[in-house]
Enzyme design. Structure first.
Site, short mmCIF file in Angstrom:
data_model
loop_
_atom_site.label_atom_id
_atom_site.label_comp_id
_atom_site.label_asym_id
_atom_site.label_seq_id
_atom_site.Cartn_x
_atom_site.Cartn_y
_atom_site.Cartn_z
N CYS A 5 -46.40 4.53 -5.32
CA CYS A 5 -47.63 4.08 -4.92
C CYS A 5 -48.51 3.59 -5.94
O CYS A 5 -50.29 3.34 -6.05
CB CYS A 5 -48.35 5.79 -4.82
SG CYS A 5 -47.49 6.42 -3.04
N ASN B 187 -50.46 6.14 4.48
CA ASN B 187 -50.14 5.52 3.39
C ASN B 187 -49.48 4.59 3.36
O ASN B 187 -48.23 4.16 3.26
CB ASN B 187 -49.28 6.50 2.77
CG ASN B 187 -49.10 6.84 1.02
OD1 ASN B 187 -49.57 5.80 0.51
ND2 ASN B 187 -49.25 7.82 0.42
N HIS C 204 -55.39 5.33 -4.95
CA HIS C 204 -54.28 5.09 -3.48
C HIS C 204 -55.02 6.49 -2.86
O HIS C 204 -54.86 7.26 -2.92
CB HIS C 204 -53.50 5.69 -4.44
CG HIS C 204 -51.99 6.05 -3.49
ND1 HIS C 204 -51.74 4.84 -2.73
CD2 HIS C 204 -50.89 7.21 -3.05
CE1 HIS C 204 -50.84 5.24 -1.69
NE2 HIS C 204 -50.54 6.45 -2.42
N1 COA Z 1 -46.63 17.98 13.17
C1 COA Z 1 -46.62 18.65 12.85
N2 COA Z 1 -46.11 20.19 11.93
C2 COA Z 1 -45.21 19.71 11.11
C3 COA Z 1 -45.02 18.56 10.40
C4 COA Z 1 -45.87 17.44 11.43
N3 COA Z 1 -46.22 15.62 11.77
N4 COA Z 1 -44.74 18.03 9.65
C5 COA Z 1 -44.94 19.34 9.13
N5 COA Z 1 -44.62 20.20 9.49
C6 COA Z 1 -44.98 21.58 9.71
C7 COA Z 1 -43.75 22.57 9.11
O1 COA Z 1 -42.72 22.17 9.83
C8 COA Z 1 -44.06 23.51 8.83
O2 COA Z 1 -43.99 24.49 10.00
P1 COA Z 1 -43.93 25.72 9.57
O3 COA Z 1 -44.55 26.58 8.98
O4 COA Z 1 -43.13 26.36 11.14
O5 COA Z 1 -42.40 26.12 8.79
C9 COA Z 1 -45.86 23.33 8.45
O6 COA Z 1 -46.31 22.74 9.43
C10 COA Z 1 -46.10 23.35 7.36
O7 COA Z 1 -45.35 22.27 6.04
P2 COA Z 1 -46.21 22.38 4.43
O8 COA Z 1 -45.04 20.71 4.25
O9 COA Z 1 -45.88 23.30 3.89
O10 COA Z 1 -47.58 21.63 5.20
P3 COA Z 1 -48.49 21.55 4.27
O11 COA Z 1 -49.92 22.10 4.73
O12 COA Z 1 -47.84 21.06 2.92
O13 COA Z 1 -48.71 19.48 4.33
C11 COA Z 1 -48.27 17.42 4.30
C12 COA Z 1 -47.89 18.86 4.21
C13 COA Z 1 -47.26 16.73 3.61
C14 COA Z 1 -49.03 16.78 4.57
C15 COA Z 1 -49.05 18.24 2.61
O14 COA Z 1 -47.70 18.01 1.20
C16 COA Z 1 -49.19 16.74 1.51
O15 COA Z 1 -50.10 15.70 2.42
N6 COA Z 1 -48.87 16.63 0.27
C17 COA Z 1 -49.33 15.30 -0.13
C18 COA Z 1 -48.55 13.99 0.51
C19 COA Z 1 -48.23 12.66 -0.39
O16 COA Z 1 -49.71 12.61 -0.35
N7 COA Z 1 -47.81 11.66 -0.03
C20 COA Z 1 -47.72 10.40 -1.02
C21 COA Z 1 -47.87 10.65 -2.13
S1 COA Z 1 -48.04 9.38 -2.75
#
Ligand code: COA
Length: 333
Positions: free
Chosen positions: A114, A290, A260
């Protein structure tokens, strides 16, 4: 003194729109979850048989070159950032070069995920400042849709990413008032496996294809989302401030921050940390998701098209991503 300046930008996004509602129909997710956690409403996926990484880059490059007021024959080097090349090797820069009809021009592939476009801009800037090249084509392009696991198991990653391409033309200049002021690059390999795709890698005892039949997940994006989030919200402000400090400028001097497009929540947090009003931060993740190395050049090109990048403006590009990598480029437009 030789500097570099951006004289043209362009982008291409495939016309296949994938909405959150469509994802709801193929995996256990909801528009509400995706919108709340990421800000994304839709993303684009390439069309097989029409688009490839290099074909999208070619479209973006042709627009950037035309806007720069030069021809492909004026390009004397290509720097191409991607993690999803057409072929495992050679890189897509060779295909782009062929498409543009500029054989014999050197091609450099950048693999910094990224942060790839910022790394590519920094590299091109240095080649120009050294006097080696005059017109460098810089690309960020990705086809990520085919790396994603579209079952419920892969939903945490699959809903985030999209496909597209962006381009910029950098030209040598002696004009101190319209140029790239500085670039700043960082990495921390301690987090290499917190956002990665294992295969096709060379860490196996034998041919990875044999193992892939047993375990297909090693060809998918593995992401520790919480870890990425935690580091991104620290590194983005840090590297933006580093750029400002290096040029004796303050956040108030920024006319447009083009981060980004990782996640709308991350960009919003960074905006607040920097004390910037909403209109000074470019966000288009809502439409494209993204797009990794393509996200900054697509956002920059859209910002330019809509008149948000004007002569004399202070533009800051900033990135964070897998590696972990992060970086910034400060530009007096
Ligand atoms: N739809 C519905 N539920 C989802 C899901 C989706 N697409 N993806 C994950 N979940 C669920 C998980 O299974 C989890 O369920 P549980 O509580 O029953 O176990 C719950 O949502 C929370 O998951 P979690 O991964 O802790 O969510 P989060 O609040 O951390 O959000 C991201 C996940 C990926 C959106 C977040 O961590 C994020 O934005 N991280 C940065 C990612 C990023 O920017 N990547 C690119 C970098 S360049």
């Amino acid at each position: 003194m030789i500097y570099s300046k951006i004289i043209g930008v362009g982008h291409y996004v495939p016309d296949n729109i994938i909405t959150n509602q469509y994802l709801e129909s193929i995996m256990d997710t909801t528009d509400a979850w995706i919108t709340e956690r990421t800000g994304i409403k839709e993303r684009r996926y390439f069309t097989y048989g029409k688009d490839t990484n290099a074909s999208m880059a070619t479209e973006a490059a042709q627009i950037a070159i035309e806007r720069a007021g030069i021809t492909p024959q004026d390009i004397d080097f290509i720097v191409y950032a991607t993690i999803t090349p057409d072929y495992y090797f050679p890189g897509p820069g060779f295909v782009l070069q062929r498409n543009l009809g500029i054989q014999n021009v050197g091609v450099l592939d950048i693999r910094d995920q990224c942060s790839g476009f910022v790394y590519a801009i920094a590299t091109a800037d240095q080649f120009i400042r050294s006097g080696m090249y005059k017109n460098i084509l810089v690309i960020g392009a990705e086809v990520q849709s085919t790396f994603l696991n579209h079952s419920t198991e892969g939903r945490g990653v699959a809903v985030i990413f999209g496909d597209g391409a962006g381009a910029a033309v950098l030209q040598a200049t002696t004009d101190k008032n319209h140029r790239i002021l500085s670039t700043h690059l960082h990495a921390d390999g301690n987090f290499a496996e917190d956002l990665y795709v294992k295969d096709p890698g060379s860490t196996r005892e034998k041919r990875f294809f044999d193992d892939l039949i047993a375990d297909k997940s090693t060809g998918e994006v593995i992401m520790n989302g919480n870890m990425v989030f935690k580091h991104a919200i620290v590194r983005f402000p840090e590297v933006i401030k580093e750029a400002l400090t290096a040029n004796q400028l303050t956040p108030q001097d920024i006319d447009l921050l083009v981060p980004h497009q990782a996640n709308l929540r991350i960009s919003e947090y960074v905006r607040q940390q920097m004390g910037l009003p909403e209109e000074k931060v470019m966000n288009n993740i809502q439409k494209y998701g993204n797009t990794t190395a393509a996200s900054i050049p697509i956002a920059l090109s859209e910002a330019w098209e809509s008149g948000r990048v004007k002569d004399g403006n202070l533009i800051c590009l900033a990135a964070f991503g897998s590696g972990f990598t992060w970086g910034s480029a400060l530009i007096r437009w």
